[in-house]
Design an enzyme around this catalytic site. Structure first.
Site, PDB file in Angstrom:
ATOM      1  N   LYS A  76     -12.581  84.805  11.520  1.00  0.00           N
ATOM      2  CA  LYS A  76     -11.974  84.919  12.860  1.00  0.00           C
ATOM      3  C   LYS A  76     -11.414  83.556  13.273  1.00  0.00           C
ATOM      4  CE  LYS A  76     -12.912  86.566  17.582  1.00  0.00           C
ATOM      5  NZ  LYS A  76     -13.895  87.092  18.543  1.00  0.00           N
ATOM      6  N   SER A 151     -12.825  91.554  20.987  1.00  0.00           N
ATOM      7  CA  SER A 151     -11.744  90.635  20.678  1.00  0.00           C
ATOM      8  C   SER A 151     -11.547  90.370  19.192  1.00  0.00           C
ATOM      9  CB  SER A 151     -12.009  89.308  21.392  1.00  0.00           C
ATOM     10  OG  SER A 151     -13.172  88.681  20.863  1.00  0.00           O
ATOM     11  N   SER A 175     -17.617  92.073  21.328  1.00  0.00           N
ATOM     12  CA  SER A 175     -16.466  91.836  20.442  1.00  0.00           C
ATOM     13  C   SER A 175     -16.701  91.965  18.950  1.00  0.00           C
ATOM     14  CB  SER A 175     -15.864  90.467  20.719  1.00  0.00           C
ATOM     15  OG  SER A 175     -15.058  90.548  21.857  1.00  0.00           O
TER      16      SER A 175
HETATM   17  N1  GLN Z   1     -14.404  92.570  26.155  1.00  0.00           N
HETATM   18  C1  GLN Z   1     -15.252  91.563  26.685  1.00  0.00           C
HETATM   19  C2  GLN Z   1     -14.418  90.547  27.406  1.00  0.00           C
HETATM   20  O1  GLN Z   1     -13.282  90.776  27.542  1.00  0.00           O
HETATM   21  C3  GLN Z   1     -16.059  90.920  25.600  1.00  0.00           C
HETATM   22  C4  GLN Z   1     -15.291  90.022  24.732  1.00  0.00           C
HETATM   23  C5  GLN Z   1     -16.124  89.376  23.693  1.00  0.00           C
HETATM   24  O2  GLN Z   1     -17.180  89.866  23.329  1.00  0.00           O
HETATM   25  N2  GLN Z   1     -15.641  88.234  23.215  1.00  0.00           N
HETATM   26  O3  GLN Z   1     -14.861  89.536  27.862  1.00  0.00           O
END
Ligand code: GLN
Length: 484
Positions: A76, A151, A175
């Site tokens: 990532k 994400s 995410s």
């Molecule tokens: N969807 C959540 C957010 O927008 C979690 C994102 C994540 O886990 N990085 O913050």
């Protein structure tokens, strides 16, 4: 070649059936041929990957291979990689080449894993759909009109499309688990403190945690093994021995008590998803597990509490991008204020700006007690819910997401609807617990994820519980036709 498990790949490498260079070339070719349909990668590292593969081959020949020596993976783009662009999906870091490795990167290098490239993601890991990236949205390999989740959508899509056998992700509010669910693969968010955050670009430091994506729990166990471990450069990393995650994979789960929270089967849950999860739980019953209805009464407070705590931490963490030390710098600033305003204004996308504004607001004098402090108290209540539940049950099961993958653009106009995609995953981060998602069905030809939550540092148990399901079912063996 790309349907082989990590055990099979290791075996093939050791027996000389194929070399790591051949394996790496195979994946690089697939990426070249297929990634234009997905946009899963921001950077593909052909040269360095082949160089790493060559070195891995020598190591294997010398009989010095480790768990992932010669095995390719996708990283990532939130993890710093020495000498390689590390963008975090943002224009702000578009020209940033990390001058050092994250601890996770270092561990993977030491083990001899081969990094194929850096994967696309929501900007600074803020999102549930991988649509907020400066490099354009990622698409779901099961249906390219749909999102892969976020994400870590690039990593999940890459593994689901067999562009890499393994990938790394980070999970602040879901995410890893949410994209794993939407892409039909296995993903585990470890206990907070299990995996070092050193060199992992910070979003919300008290919630962020790195972890693996793989096609099966067994494969994920290998990657988690390599990623885990104490690192004194992350002050919240826990100095606790890492168990052998593959060793417990054969353990019987007869007598295991599974808690099923009422709150996870509430109104917003798609009926097809609910049915798949109920079927999955029946498989566990067949394996000798006991099912117990439980309640996590503060579940509905998790999204509101998260959207105070996470933006608060993000506004503080992202203040470092000032256009001076690193990050995007605007042209011809008139003075210091103009430099800050335009550099940040040009470098950050809308969602990141929304979070910074929200976070700055909830931390400001006069509002701190009403919002931030209150949210921290709610966070404690949520942890207490889990604590009470784990005095009665071994693991908790439910859906990872309320619905299967949605269409690109469907939720971008309404951030709150987007935020609700993580309704079942966020509480786990607020409590710092481990959770994983495994594929457990299909609705409208799109994968459904089963979430399994465990008590602190129960990763070995979670992986085995997932593995037992994967011995009985073959959801994890299915691949999207266009990428199989
Ligand atoms: N969807 C959540 C957010 O927008 C979690 C994102 C994540 O886990 N990085 O913050």
């Amino acid at each position: 070649m790309h349907s082989k498990s990590i055990v099979e790949l290791n075996d093939g490498l050791k027996k000389g059936e194929f070399s790591s260079v051949e394996l790496t070339q195979h994946y690089l070719q697939r990426i070249k041929k297929l990634d234009s349909k997905l946009n899963a990668f921001i950077t593909v590292c052909d040269d360095s990957a082949l160089e790493q593969a060559k070195q891995a081959d020598q190591r294997i020949k010398a009989g010095q291979s480790s768990l992932l020596t010669g095995i390719p993976y996708a990283h990532k783009d939130i993890f710093c990689t020495d000498g390689i662009k590390t963008s975090c999906g943002s224009k702000m870091l578009d020209s940033f080449t990390a001058p050092y490795d994250a601890y996770v990167t270092e561990l993977l290098k030491k083990d001899g894993a081969v990094m194929l490239g850096k994967t696309n993601m929501d900007e600074f890991a803020m999102g549930s759909s991988s649509e907020t990236s400066f490099y354009g949205p990622v698409r779901n390999p099961w249906n390219t009109a749909c999102v892969p989740g976020g994400s870590s959508g690039g990593s999940a899509a890459a593994v689901a499309a067999n562009l890499a056998p393994l990938a790394t992700g980070t999970d602040t509010g879901g995410s890893i688990r949410q994209p794993a669910a939407l892409c039909g693969i296995t993903g585990i968010k470890p206990t907070y403190g299990r995996v070092s955050r050193y060199g992992m670009i910070a979003f919300a430091s008290s919630l962020d945690q790195g972890g693996p994506f793989a096609r099966s729990a067994e494969d994920a166990a290998y990657l988690l093994q390599v990623m885990s471990g104490f690192d004194q450069r992350d002050s919240t990393c826990v100095d606790k021995p890492v168990p052998d995650y593959t060793k417990s994979l054969g353990d019987s789960i007869s007598g295991l008590t599974i808690g099923v929270p009422n709150e996870y089967f509430s109104d917003g849950l798609d009926t097809g998803v609910a049915q798949s999860i109920e079927q999955a739980i029946k498989v566990y019953e067949k394996l000798g597990a006991k099912i117990k209805k439980i309640t996590l009464p503060n579940t509905n407070l998790s999204v509101p509490a998260y959207y105070v705590v996470a933006p608060a931490e993000c506004s503080s963490n992202l203040s470092r991008y000032d256009g001076v030390r690193f990050g995007h710098r605007c042209d011809d600033p008139e003075n210091l204020e103009d430099l800050y305003e335009r550099s940040r204004g040009e470098g950050f996308g809308d969602e990141v700006k929304r979070r910074i504004m929200l976070g700055t607001y909830v931390l400001s004098a006069g509002y701190y007690d009403a919002y931030y402090l209150k949210a921290q108290k709610v966070r404690r209540l949520i942890s207490n819910d889990f604590k009470a539940a784990f005095s009665d049950v071994d693991v908790i099961m439910g859906p990872t997401t309320p619905e299967v993958a949605f269409k690109l653009g469907e939720k971008t106009a309404d951030p709150v609807t987007m935020y609700l995609s993580d309704i079942f995953t966020i509480a786990v981060n607020l409590a710092g617990l481990p959770g994983l998602s495994i594929p457990a069905g299909m609705v409208n030809d799109l994968p459904v994820g089963l979430q399994i939550i465990g008590d602190y540092f129960s990763e070995a148990k979670l992986l085995n519980v997932a593995h037992q399901f994967q011995q009985e079912t073959d959801w994890h063996k299915q691949s999207p036709k266009a990428f199989s």
